[in-house]
Scaffold this active site. Structure first.
Site, PDB file in Angstrom:
ATOM      1  N   LYS A  39       8.055   6.269   9.715  1.00  0.00           N
ATOM      2  CA  LYS A  39       8.341   6.754  10.930  1.00  0.00           C
ATOM      3  C   LYS A  39       8.191   8.123  11.094  1.00  0.00           C
ATOM      4  O   LYS A  39       8.321   9.106  10.421  1.00  0.00           O
ATOM      5  CB  LYS A  39      10.015   6.734  11.233  1.00  0.00           C
ATOM      6  CG  LYS A  39      10.113   6.947  12.482  1.00  0.00           C
ATOM      7  CD  LYS A  39      11.730   6.648  12.705  1.00  0.00           C
ATOM      8  CE  LYS A  39      12.787   7.780  12.185  1.00  0.00           C
ATOM      9  NZ  LYS A  39      12.709   8.901  13.187  1.00  0.00           N
ATOM     10  N   ASP A  66       8.361   7.910  16.692  1.00  0.00           N
ATOM     11  CA  ASP A  66       9.778   7.778  17.191  1.00  0.00           C
ATOM     12  C   ASP A  66       9.812   9.111  18.021  1.00  0.00           C
ATOM     13  O   ASP A  66      10.335  10.197  17.595  1.00  0.00           O
ATOM     14  CB  ASP A  66      10.753   7.866  15.935  1.00  0.00           C
ATOM     15  CG  ASP A  66      12.253   7.892  16.539  1.00  0.00           C
ATOM     16  OD1 ASP A  66      12.616   7.591  17.392  1.00  0.00           O
ATOM     17  OD2 ASP A  66      13.097   8.404  15.553  1.00  0.00           O
ATOM     18  N   LEU A  67       9.286   8.761  19.290  1.00  0.00           N
ATOM     19  CA  LEU A  67       9.318  10.085  20.227  1.00  0.00           C
ATOM     20  C   LEU A  67      10.604  10.023  21.366  1.00  0.00           C
ATOM     21  O   LEU A  67      10.965  10.887  21.933  1.00  0.00           O
ATOM     22  CB  LEU A  67       8.043  10.351  20.792  1.00  0.00           C
ATOM     23  CG  LEU A  67       6.919  10.362  20.164  1.00  0.00           C
ATOM     24  CD1 LEU A  67       5.557  10.586  20.740  1.00  0.00           C
ATOM     25  CD2 LEU A  67       7.077  11.529  19.102  1.00  0.00           C
ATOM     26  N   LYS A  68      11.389   8.781  21.328  1.00  0.00           N
ATOM     27  CA  LYS A  68      12.401   8.449  22.126  1.00  0.00           C
ATOM     28  C   LYS A  68      12.207   9.156  23.583  1.00  0.00           C
ATOM     29  O   LYS A  68      12.782   9.946  23.928  1.00  0.00           O
ATOM     30  CB  LYS A  68      13.511   9.392  21.500  1.00  0.00           C
ATOM     31  CG  LYS A  68      14.248   8.899  20.118  1.00  0.00           C
ATOM     32  CD  LYS A  68      15.450   9.533  19.760  1.00  0.00           C
ATOM     33  CE  LYS A  68      15.960   9.087  18.272  1.00  0.00           C
ATOM     34  NZ  LYS A  68      15.175   9.422  17.429  1.00  0.00           N
ATOM     35  N   HIS A  70      11.717   9.641  27.231  1.00  0.00           N
ATOM     36  CA  HIS A  70      12.887   9.652  28.296  1.00  0.00           C
ATOM     37  C   HIS A  70      12.581  10.428  29.432  1.00  0.00           C
ATOM     38  O   HIS A  70      12.674  11.695  29.450  1.00  0.00           O
ATOM     39  CB  HIS A  70      14.282  10.238  27.825  1.00  0.00           C
ATOM     40  CG  HIS A  70      15.334  10.097  28.632  1.00  0.00           C
ATOM     41  ND1 HIS A  70      16.525  10.410  28.062  1.00  0.00           N
ATOM     42  CD2 HIS A  70      15.711   9.595  29.917  1.00  0.00           C
ATOM     43  CE1 HIS A  70      17.607  10.077  28.997  1.00  0.00           C
ATOM     44  NE2 HIS A  70      16.953   9.544  30.202  1.00  0.00           N
ATOM     45  N   ASP A  71      11.679   9.949  30.315  1.00  0.00           N
ATOM     46  CA  ASP A  71      11.043  10.872  31.606  1.00  0.00           C
ATOM     47  C   ASP A  71      11.256   9.938  32.783  1.00  0.00           C
ATOM     48  O   ASP A  71      11.515   8.629  32.768  1.00  0.00           O
ATOM     49  CB  ASP A  71       9.797  11.286  31.194  1.00  0.00           C
ATOM     50  CG  ASP A  71       9.531  12.685  31.702  1.00  0.00           C
ATOM     51  OD1 ASP A  71       9.661  12.777  33.135  1.00  0.00           O
ATOM     52  OD2 ASP A  71       9.075  13.538  31.031  1.00  0.00           O
ATOM     53  N   ILE A  72      10.501  10.390  33.732  1.00  0.00           N
ATOM     54  CA  ILE A  72      10.060   9.142  34.992  1.00  0.00           C
ATOM     55  C   ILE A  72       8.967   8.263  34.550  1.00  0.00           C
ATOM     56  O   ILE A  72       8.421   8.305  33.771  1.00  0.00           O
ATOM     57  CB  ILE A  72       9.733  10.061  36.213  1.00  0.00           C
ATOM     58  CG1 ILE A  72       8.303  10.656  35.763  1.00  0.00           C
ATOM     59  CG2 ILE A  72      10.616  11.223  36.667  1.00  0.00           C
ATOM     60  CD1 ILE A  72       7.869  11.312  37.141  1.00  0.00           C
ATOM     61  N   PRO A  73       9.122   7.122  35.223  1.00  0.00           N
ATOM     62  CA  PRO A  73       8.409   5.937  34.803  1.00  0.00           C
ATOM     63  C   PRO A  73       7.020   6.219  34.715  1.00  0.00           C
ATOM     64  O   PRO A  73       6.382   5.971  33.485  1.00  0.00           O
ATOM     65  CB  PRO A  73       8.668   4.961  35.688  1.00  0.00           C
ATOM     66  CG  PRO A  73       9.963   5.129  36.276  1.00  0.00           C
ATOM     67  CD  PRO A  73      10.068   6.648  36.272  1.00  0.00           C
ATOM     68  N   THR A 122      22.877   7.835  16.522  1.00  0.00           N
ATOM     69  CA  THR A 122      23.782   7.517  15.510  1.00  0.00           C
ATOM     70  C   THR A 122      24.702   8.726  15.212  1.00  0.00           C
ATOM     71  O   THR A 122      25.696   8.721  14.491  1.00  0.00           O
ATOM     72  CB  THR A 122      23.168   6.871  14.319  1.00  0.00           C
ATOM     73  OG1 THR A 122      21.959   7.631  13.909  1.00  0.00           O
ATOM     74  CG2 THR A 122      22.731   5.592  14.815  1.00  0.00           C
ATOM     75  N   ARG A 183      23.226   4.920   4.463  1.00  0.00           N
ATOM     76  CA  ARG A 183      23.568   5.809   3.686  1.00  0.00           C
ATOM     77  C   ARG A 183      23.620   5.204   2.532  1.00  0.00           C
ATOM     78  O   ARG A 183      24.717   4.162   2.432  1.00  0.00           O
ATOM     79  CB  ARG A 183      24.567   6.784   3.947  1.00  0.00           C
ATOM     80  CG  ARG A 183      24.230   7.643   4.959  1.00  0.00           C
ATOM     81  CD  ARG A 183      23.334   8.855   4.336  1.00  0.00           C
ATOM     82  NE  ARG A 183      22.695   9.718   5.294  1.00  0.00           N
ATOM     83  CZ  ARG A 183      21.889   9.671   5.869  1.00  0.00           C
ATOM     84  NH1 ARG A 183      21.210   8.545   6.017  1.00  0.00           N
ATOM     85  NH2 ARG A 183      21.579  10.923   6.814  1.00  0.00           N
ATOM     86  N   GLY A 212      15.850   8.438   5.721  1.00  0.00           N
ATOM     87  CA  GLY A 212      15.095   9.695   5.697  1.00  0.00           C
ATOM     88  C   GLY A 212      15.659  10.384   4.533  1.00  0.00           C
ATOM     89  O   GLY A 212      15.161  10.130   3.269  1.00  0.00           O
ATOM     90  N   ARG A 213      16.645  11.225   4.818  1.00  0.00           N
ATOM     91  CA  ARG A 213      17.228  12.176   3.780  1.00  0.00           C
ATOM     92  C   ARG A 213      17.534  11.516   2.684  1.00  0.00           C
ATOM     93  O   ARG A 213      17.162  12.280   1.337  1.00  0.00           O
ATOM     94  CB  ARG A 213      18.165  13.179   4.460  1.00  0.00           C
ATOM     95  CG  ARG A 213      17.670  14.082   5.518  1.00  0.00           C
ATOM     96  CD  ARG A 213      18.620  14.653   6.312  1.00  0.00           C
ATOM     97  NE  ARG A 213      19.113  13.861   7.247  1.00  0.00           N
ATOM     98  CZ  ARG A 213      19.999  14.119   8.163  1.00  0.00           C
ATOM     99  NH1 ARG A 213      20.386  15.337   8.311  1.00  0.00           N
ATOM    100  NH2 ARG A 213      20.598  13.140   9.137  1.00  0.00           N
TER     101      ARG A 213
HETATM  102  O1  C5P Z   1      17.568  11.470   7.343  1.00  0.00           O
HETATM  103  P1  C5P Z   1      18.455  10.049   8.001  1.00  0.00           P
HETATM  104  O2  C5P Z   1      18.184   8.884   7.058  1.00  0.00           O
HETATM  105  O3  C5P Z   1      19.653  10.506   8.586  1.00  0.00           O
HETATM  106  O4  C5P Z   1      17.204   9.815   9.198  1.00  0.00           O
HETATM  107  C1  C5P Z   1      17.517   8.751  10.204  1.00  0.00           C
HETATM  108  C2  C5P Z   1      16.137   9.020  11.077  1.00  0.00           C
HETATM  109  O5  C5P Z   1      16.632   8.032  12.271  1.00  0.00           O
HETATM  110  C3  C5P Z   1      15.953  10.232  11.995  1.00  0.00           C
HETATM  111  O6  C5P Z   1      14.393  10.500  11.738  1.00  0.00           O
HETATM  112  C4  C5P Z   1      16.293  10.120  13.287  1.00  0.00           C
HETATM  113  O7  C5P Z   1      15.812  10.989  14.227  1.00  0.00           O
HETATM  114  C5  C5P Z   1      16.322   8.785  13.575  1.00  0.00           C
HETATM  115  N1  C5P Z   1      17.331   8.128  14.412  1.00  0.00           N
HETATM  116  C6  C5P Z   1      18.704   8.264  13.972  1.00  0.00           C
HETATM  117  N2  C5P Z   1      19.467   7.737  15.312  1.00  0.00           N
HETATM  118  C7  C5P Z   1      19.059   7.142  16.308  1.00  0.00           C
HETATM  119  C8  C5P Z   1      17.626   6.818  16.435  1.00  0.00           C
HETATM  120  C9  C5P Z   1      16.824   7.595  15.431  1.00  0.00           C
HETATM  121  O8  C5P Z   1      19.247   8.954  13.427  1.00  0.00           O
HETATM  122  N3  C5P Z   1      19.894   6.435  17.291  1.00  0.00           N
END
Ligand code: C5P
Length: 238
Positions: A39, A66-68, A70-73, A122, A183, A212-213
Protein backbone atom coordinates in the site's frame (compact mmCIF):
# COMPACT_ATOMS: atom_id res chain seq x y z
CA UNK A 1 -1.62 -24.19 -7.31
CA UNK A 2 -1.39 -21.85 -4.34
CA UNK A 3 -0.63 -23.35 -0.93
CA UNK A 4 -2.62 -22.38 2.18
CA UNK A 5 0.34 -20.27 3.31
CA UNK A 6 0.49 -18.43 -0.04
CA UNK A 7 -3.23 -17.79 0.20
CA UNK A 8 -2.67 -16.36 3.69
CA UNK A 9 0.18 -14.19 2.39
CA UNK A 10 -1.97 -12.80 -0.44
CA UNK A 11 -4.27 -11.37 2.21
CA UNK A 12 -1.53 -9.33 3.90
CA UNK A 13 -1.06 -5.80 2.57
CA UNK A 14 1.94 -3.86 3.89
CA UNK A 15 1.43 -0.10 4.40
CA UNK A 16 4.65 1.42 3.05
CA UNK A 17 4.37 4.58 5.14
CA UNK A 18 7.87 6.04 4.74
CA UNK A 19 9.06 9.51 3.73
CA UNK A 20 11.41 8.74 0.83
CA UNK A 21 12.33 6.27 -1.88
CA UNK A 22 15.53 4.86 -0.31
CA UNK A 23 13.58 3.95 2.87
CA UNK A 24 10.84 2.42 0.70
CA UNK A 25 13.33 0.36 -1.29
CA UNK A 26 15.05 -0.94 1.87
CA UNK A 27 11.72 -2.23 3.21
CA UNK A 28 10.64 -3.61 -0.17
CA UNK A 29 13.89 -5.57 -0.41
CA UNK A 30 13.25 -7.07 3.04
CA UNK A 31 9.64 -7.91 2.29
CA UNK A 32 9.91 -9.39 -1.20
CA UNK A 33 8.04 -12.70 -1.11
CA UNK A 34 6.73 -12.00 2.41
CA UNK A 35 3.54 -9.96 1.81
CA UNK A 36 0.77 -10.02 -0.78
CA UNK A 37 0.53 -6.39 -1.83
CA UNK A 38 2.04 -3.00 -1.01
CA UNK A 39 0.00 0.00 0.00
CA UNK A 40 1.41 3.35 -1.12
CA UNK A 41 -0.21 6.07 0.94
CA UNK A 42 -0.26 9.81 1.24
CA UNK A 43 3.19 10.24 2.79
CA UNK A 44 5.19 8.38 0.15
CA UNK A 45 3.02 9.46 -2.80
CA UNK A 46 3.22 13.12 -1.79
CA UNK A 47 7.00 12.86 -1.42
CA UNK A 48 7.82 10.80 -4.51
CA UNK A 49 4.72 10.65 -6.73
CA UNK A 50 4.43 7.97 -9.42
CA UNK A 51 8.09 6.98 -8.87
CA UNK A 52 6.93 5.29 -5.65
CA UNK A 53 4.40 3.20 -7.57
CA UNK A 54 6.98 2.31 -10.22
CA UNK A 55 9.51 1.22 -7.54
CA UNK A 56 6.96 -1.12 -5.96
CA UNK A 57 5.80 -2.56 -9.28
CA UNK A 58 9.40 -3.05 -10.42
CA UNK A 59 9.82 -5.53 -7.55
CA UNK A 60 6.82 -7.52 -8.75
CA UNK A 61 4.30 -6.32 -6.16
CA UNK A 62 0.79 -5.15 -6.94
CA UNK A 63 0.02 -1.65 -5.66
CA UNK A 64 -2.81 -0.44 -3.49
CA UNK A 65 -2.80 3.36 -3.86
CA UNK A 66 -4.37 4.76 -0.70
CA UNK A 67 -5.10 8.39 -1.52
CA UNK A 68 -8.59 8.49 0.08
CA UNK A 69 -9.87 10.75 -2.69
CA UNK A 70 -12.54 13.17 -1.47
CA UNK A 71 -13.39 15.95 -3.94
CA UNK A 72 -16.04 16.92 -6.50
CA UNK A 73 -16.99 14.08 -8.89
CA UNK A 74 -15.17 15.44 -11.96
CA UNK A 75 -11.91 15.86 -10.05
CA UNK A 76 -12.11 12.40 -8.51
CA UNK A 77 -12.89 10.85 -11.92
CA UNK A 78 -9.78 12.54 -13.33
CA UNK A 79 -7.64 11.17 -10.50
CA UNK A 80 -9.06 7.68 -11.09
CA UNK A 81 -8.14 7.89 -14.78
CA UNK A 82 -4.60 8.86 -13.75
CA UNK A 83 -4.51 5.83 -11.44
CA UNK A 84 -5.63 3.60 -14.33
CA UNK A 85 -2.60 4.81 -16.26
CA UNK A 86 -0.30 4.09 -13.30
CA UNK A 87 -1.36 0.43 -13.29
CA UNK A 88 -2.36 0.19 -9.65
CA UNK A 89 -4.70 -2.59 -8.48
CA UNK A 90 -6.63 -0.82 -5.75
CA UNK A 91 -7.44 2.86 -5.07
CA UNK A 92 -9.31 4.37 -2.13
CA UNK A 93 -11.98 7.05 -2.23
CA UNK A 94 -13.69 8.47 0.83
CA UNK A 95 -17.32 7.39 1.14
CA UNK A 96 -18.02 10.76 2.83
CA UNK A 97 -17.80 12.26 -0.69
CA UNK A 98 -21.32 11.00 -1.39
CA UNK A 99 -23.17 9.12 -4.08
CA UNK A 100 -22.26 11.15 -7.18
CA UNK A 101 -18.58 11.16 -6.27
CA UNK A 102 -18.54 7.41 -5.63
CA UNK A 103 -20.28 6.73 -8.94
CA UNK A 104 -17.89 9.02 -10.83
CA UNK A 105 -14.98 7.08 -9.33
CA UNK A 106 -16.29 3.61 -10.17
CA UNK A 107 -17.39 4.68 -13.68
CA UNK A 108 -13.91 6.04 -14.41
CA UNK A 109 -12.03 2.95 -13.21
CA UNK A 110 -10.68 0.37 -15.66
CA UNK A 111 -11.86 -3.22 -14.97
CA UNK A 112 -8.39 -4.04 -13.51
CA UNK A 113 -8.66 -1.26 -10.90
CA UNK A 114 -10.70 -1.97 -7.81
CA UNK A 115 -12.15 1.15 -6.17
CA UNK A 116 -12.34 0.86 -2.39
CA UNK A 117 -14.54 3.01 -0.18
CA UNK A 118 -13.08 4.23 3.13
CA UNK A 119 -15.90 4.39 5.66
CA UNK A 120 -14.53 6.03 8.81
CA UNK A 121 -10.87 6.37 9.75
CA UNK A 122 -9.88 3.75 12.29
CA UNK A 123 -8.19 6.50 14.31
CA UNK A 124 -11.61 8.03 15.07
CA UNK A 125 -13.43 6.80 18.17
CA UNK A 126 -16.99 7.67 19.27
CA UNK A 127 -15.91 10.82 21.22
CA UNK A 128 -14.23 12.22 18.09
CA UNK A 129 -17.45 12.24 16.04
CA UNK A 130 -19.65 15.05 17.51
CA UNK A 131 -16.90 17.71 17.11
CA UNK A 132 -16.96 17.01 13.36
CA UNK A 133 -20.78 16.98 13.29
CA UNK A 134 -21.09 13.21 12.89
CA UNK A 135 -23.95 12.32 15.18
CA UNK A 136 -24.40 8.57 14.78
CA UNK A 137 -22.44 5.76 16.37
CA UNK A 138 -19.34 4.59 14.45
CA UNK A 139 -21.28 1.40 13.61
CA UNK A 140 -24.21 3.31 12.10
CA UNK A 141 -21.96 5.60 10.07
CA UNK A 142 -19.85 2.71 8.80
CA UNK A 143 -22.84 0.54 7.79
CA UNK A 144 -24.65 3.42 6.06
CA UNK A 145 -21.57 4.56 4.14
CA UNK A 146 -20.61 0.99 3.18
CA UNK A 147 -24.08 0.33 1.74
CA UNK A 148 -23.96 3.63 -0.19
CA UNK A 149 -20.55 2.80 -1.62
CA UNK A 150 -21.63 -0.73 -2.62
CA UNK A 151 -24.74 0.69 -4.32
CA UNK A 152 -22.42 2.91 -6.35
CA UNK A 153 -20.25 0.05 -7.57
CA UNK A 154 -17.18 -0.09 -5.31
CA UNK A 155 -15.29 -3.38 -5.26
CA UNK A 156 -14.26 -3.15 -1.64
CA UNK A 157 -14.79 -1.42 1.67
CA UNK A 158 -12.10 -0.28 4.09
CA UNK A 159 -13.27 -0.47 7.69
CA UNK A 160 -12.12 -1.21 11.22
CA UNK A 161 -11.61 -4.91 11.96
CA UNK A 162 -14.26 -4.53 14.63
CA UNK A 163 -16.83 -3.68 11.95
CA UNK A 164 -16.25 -6.53 9.49
CA UNK A 165 -19.43 -8.44 10.34
CA UNK A 166 -21.47 -5.24 10.24
CA UNK A 167 -20.06 -4.25 6.84
CA UNK A 168 -20.54 -7.75 5.44
CA UNK A 169 -24.22 -7.58 6.28
CA UNK A 170 -24.46 -4.10 4.69
CA UNK A 171 -22.71 -4.98 1.40
CA UNK A 172 -23.28 -8.71 0.84
CA UNK A 173 -20.78 -11.39 -0.16
CA UNK A 174 -19.31 -9.92 -3.37
CA UNK A 175 -17.61 -6.78 -2.03
CA UNK A 176 -14.13 -7.27 -0.53
CA UNK A 177 -13.48 -6.10 3.02
CA UNK A 178 -10.11 -4.57 3.81
CA UNK A 179 -9.16 -3.77 7.39
CA UNK A 180 -6.36 -1.54 8.66
CA UNK A 181 -6.01 -1.07 12.41
CA UNK A 182 -4.47 -4.53 12.80
CA UNK A 183 -2.32 -5.12 15.86
CA UNK A 184 -0.80 -8.50 16.74
CA UNK A 185 -1.24 -9.29 20.46
CA UNK A 186 1.02 -7.03 22.56
CA UNK A 187 1.86 -4.57 19.72
CA UNK A 188 1.83 -0.79 20.23
CA UNK A 189 -1.55 0.74 19.33
CA UNK A 190 -0.11 4.05 18.08
CA UNK A 191 -3.03 6.24 16.93
CA UNK A 192 -5.34 3.29 16.13
CA UNK A 193 -8.40 3.17 18.38
CA UNK A 194 -10.61 0.48 16.82
CA UNK A 195 -8.00 -2.25 16.33
CA UNK A 196 -7.99 -6.08 16.41
CA UNK A 197 -5.53 -8.94 15.99
CA UNK A 198 -4.93 -10.53 12.56
CA UNK A 199 -6.61 -13.74 13.74
CA UNK A 200 -9.78 -12.06 14.91
CA UNK A 201 -10.09 -9.90 11.75
CA UNK A 202 -9.84 -13.04 9.59
CA UNK A 203 -12.23 -14.97 11.82
CA UNK A 204 -14.74 -12.14 11.38
CA UNK A 205 -14.47 -12.42 7.58
CA UNK A 206 -11.96 -9.76 6.47
CA UNK A 207 -10.55 -10.47 2.99
CA UNK A 208 -7.37 -8.36 3.29
CA UNK A 209 -5.48 -6.97 6.29
CA UNK A 210 -3.45 -3.75 6.06
CA UNK A 211 -0.51 -3.68 8.45
CA UNK A 212 2.04 -0.87 8.69
CA UNK A 213 3.91 -0.03 11.87
CA UNK A 214 3.84 -3.52 13.45
CA UNK A 215 5.97 -4.64 10.46
CA UNK A 216 7.86 -1.44 9.64
CA UNK A 217 8.96 -0.77 13.22
CA UNK A 218 9.78 -4.37 14.11
CA UNK A 219 13.45 -5.24 14.71
CA UNK A 220 13.09 -7.70 11.81
CA UNK A 221 10.31 -6.63 9.40
CA UNK A 222 10.53 -9.84 7.34
CA UNK A 223 10.07 -11.96 10.46
CA UNK A 224 7.19 -9.77 11.68
CA UNK A 225 5.43 -10.16 8.31
CA UNK A 226 6.02 -13.89 8.35
CA UNK A 227 4.58 -14.18 11.88
CA UNK A 228 1.45 -12.32 10.77
CA UNK A 229 1.08 -14.58 7.71
CA UNK A 230 1.33 -17.59 10.04
CA UNK A 231 -1.39 -16.13 12.23
CA UNK A 232 -3.62 -15.50 9.17
CA UNK A 233 -3.01 -19.06 7.93
CA UNK A 234 -3.97 -20.54 11.31
CA UNK A 235 -7.13 -18.38 11.39
CA UNK A 236 -8.10 -19.42 7.84
CA UNK A 237 -7.59 -23.03 8.79
CA UNK A 238 -9.67 -22.82 11.96
O1 C5P B 1 0.78 1.56 10.90
P1 C5P B 1 -0.63 1.04 10.84
O2 C5P B 1 -0.71 -0.48 10.81
O3 C5P B 1 -1.54 1.67 11.85
O4 C5P B 1 -1.11 1.52 9.39
C1 C5P B 1 -2.45 1.49 8.97
C2 C5P B 1 -2.54 2.02 7.56
O5 C5P B 1 -3.89 1.96 7.14
C3 C5P B 1 -2.09 3.46 7.40
O6 C5P B 1 -1.39 3.52 6.16
C4 C5P B 1 -3.37 4.26 7.33
O7 C5P B 1 -3.26 5.36 6.45
C5 C5P B 1 -4.35 3.24 6.74
N1 C5P B 1 -5.76 3.42 7.08
C6 C5P B 1 -6.24 3.43 8.39
N2 C5P B 1 -7.58 3.61 8.62
C7 C5P B 1 -8.44 3.73 7.62
C8 C5P B 1 -7.98 3.68 6.28
C9 C5P B 1 -6.62 3.51 6.07
O8 C5P B 1 -5.46 3.29 9.31
N3 C5P B 1 -9.75 3.84 7.84
Amino acid sequence: MTSPRQRAQQRLIFALDVPDLPSAERLLDQLTGRVGMIKVGLELFTACGPAAVHAVKARGFEVFLDLKLHDIPATVAGAVRAANALGVSMLTVHTGGGSAMLKAATDAADPELRILGVTLLTSLGAPDLPPVCLHGTPAHIVATRAALAAANGVGGIVCSPQEVALVRSAVGPDVAIITPGIRPAGAEMGDQKRAATPASAIADGADYLVVGRPIKSAPNPAQAASDIVDEIARALDA
